[in-house]
Design an enzyme around this catalytic site. Structure first.
Site, PDB file in Angstrom:
ATOM      1  N   LYS A  81      -3.490   5.660  -3.443  1.00  0.00           N
ATOM      2  CA  LYS A  81      -4.576   6.558  -3.120  1.00  0.00           C
ATOM      3  C   LYS A  81      -4.764   7.797  -3.953  1.00  0.00           C
ATOM      4  O   LYS A  81      -3.843   8.168  -4.715  1.00  0.00           O
ATOM      5  CB  LYS A  81      -4.255   7.162  -1.522  1.00  0.00           C
TER       6      LYS A  81
ATOM      7  N   ASP B 175       0.853  -1.209  -0.028  1.00  0.00           N
ATOM      8  CA  ASP B 175       0.066   0.052  -0.052  1.00  0.00           C
ATOM      9  C   ASP B 175       0.844   1.254  -0.011  1.00  0.00           C
ATOM     10  O   ASP B 175       1.939   1.303   0.701  1.00  0.00           O
ATOM     11  CB  ASP B 175      -0.877  -0.089   1.197  1.00  0.00           C
TER      12      ASP B 175
ATOM     13  N   TYR C  26       3.031  10.305   0.372  1.00  0.00           N
ATOM     14  CA  TYR C  26       4.182  10.106   1.396  1.00  0.00           C
ATOM     15  C   TYR C  26       5.511  10.407   0.439  1.00  0.00           C
ATOM     16  O   TYR C  26       5.675   9.855  -0.501  1.00  0.00           O
ATOM     17  CB  TYR C  26       4.096   8.391   1.192  1.00  0.00           C
TER      18      TYR C  26
END
Length: 336
Positions: free
Chosen positions: A77, A46, A51
């Site tokens: 995401k 994931d 990030y």
């Protein structure tokens, strides 16, 4: 589609630390950590554009590009679009200020519209060096990033990202979608909608040994009723349950340190590692499909695998309950 049918095992790898969360990590160390996860049999990864402003996706993609695509499950995401231009000054990250100060310097747009969602997916595919995603989470439409404005961000996502991802799922482009958040309320709100429903959700930090009461009150009964699965993010509560000093991405307050000390005393008494207690607790709820601790050092992956497979005696869970260290409503292994 049920997440439990998609995910290849109970243990995945959360890549937020690969975005240089808290510290600058050498590229070689990041690559070695992903390789260690692969060697330990981890096949669910994931990540997110957020990030490190694309850094985690780039690092993950570099390693996974050498692996057979059909052998692993990948989620990322939407909600952040990474621009080519450099960010000037400090980033506004709500409660998470400074979290990725060592990441890429690129400017990050926080937007959940339909167009931004499609662009975000296209950009992620390039950074990840792949032609498809399995699961896509709608990222951080919650109070911790937006304060009182979170409902307007939720509405933007409802009319934008939710509908795009539902269409992509229906077309078979992705297998599943859901929310990836640090708060329960956005998921509760989504599950109450009459329109396109998520397949699951990634709940970070809210179903751990240290923090689970709130999730058990409304969200998890609702999810169980609707057969919606949960991926547990942050099972070590930002590291404080695994020897670190952070809780909720900030220095841990004294009352949390005190509770950790009590947990460690109990685990020591039973000869159990606290990592095993943490992972197995998070997975004991019926809606839990997988747990995805993060890591930046290769040795941590072996620890996580061992913790998942460690035999924890039923007496430990009974004593944990008796000591009042978990909610009376929390399901425990062995039915304790």
């Amino acid at each position: 589609m049920s997440l439990k049918k998609i995910l290849p095992g109970k243990l995945g790898f959360g890549t937020a630390p690969l975005g240089n969360m808290f510290r600058a990590i050498p590229d070689e160390e990041a690559a070695a950590t992903v390789e260690a996860a692969w060697d330990q049999g981890v096949r669910y990864y994931d990540t997110a554009p957020f990030y490190g402003a694309g850094l985690a996706e780039e690092r993950l993609g570099e390693v996974l590009a050498t692996k057979p695509r059909e052998e692993y499950v990948l989620s990322t995401k939407v909600g952040r679009v990474i621009l080519d231009e450099v960010e000037e000054g400090e980033r506004d990250l709500g409660e998470k200020g400074g979290l990725f100060e060592h990441g890429n310097p690129n400017k990050v747009l926080h937007v959940w519209t339909a167009d931004a969602t499609e662009r975000s997916i296209e950009d992620s595919l390039k950074r990840l060096r792949t032609d498809r995603l399995d699961i896509v989470w709608v990222h951080d439409i919650a109070q911790d990033f937006h304060g009182d404005a979170w409902l307007s961000k939720f509405e933007e996502a409802r009319t934008g990202a939710f509908r795009v991802l539902s269409r992509l799922r229906d077309e078979g482009v992705i297998k599943a979608w859901g929310l990836g958040v640090n708060k329960t309320e956005p998921i509760e709100l989504t599950l109450a909608l009459d329109e396109p429903q998520p397949d699951g959700f990634l709940l970070a930090g809210r179903y751990t040994l240290l923090d689970h009461d709130h999730a058990l009150q409304r969200l998890l009964p609702l999810a169980q009723e609707q057969n919606v699965d949960m991926v547990v993010g942050g099972p070590y509560s930002s590291g404080v349950l695994a020897g670190g000093t952070h809780f909720e991405y900030q220095p841990a307050p004294q009352h949390i340190l005190d509770k950790v000390a009590k947990l460690k005393d109990l685990t020591a008494r039973h000869g159990v590692s606290i990592k095993a207690a943490a992972l197995q607790f998070s997975l004991a709820h019926p809606v839990s499909a997988a747990v995805i601790p993060g890591a930046t050092r290769p040795s941590r992956i072996a620890e996580d695998t061992a913790a998942l497979n460690e035999t924890v005696p039923a007496a430990f869970w009974t004593d944990l309950r008796a000591a009042g260290l978990v909610s009376p409503a929390a399901p425990l292994p062995h039915g304790a």
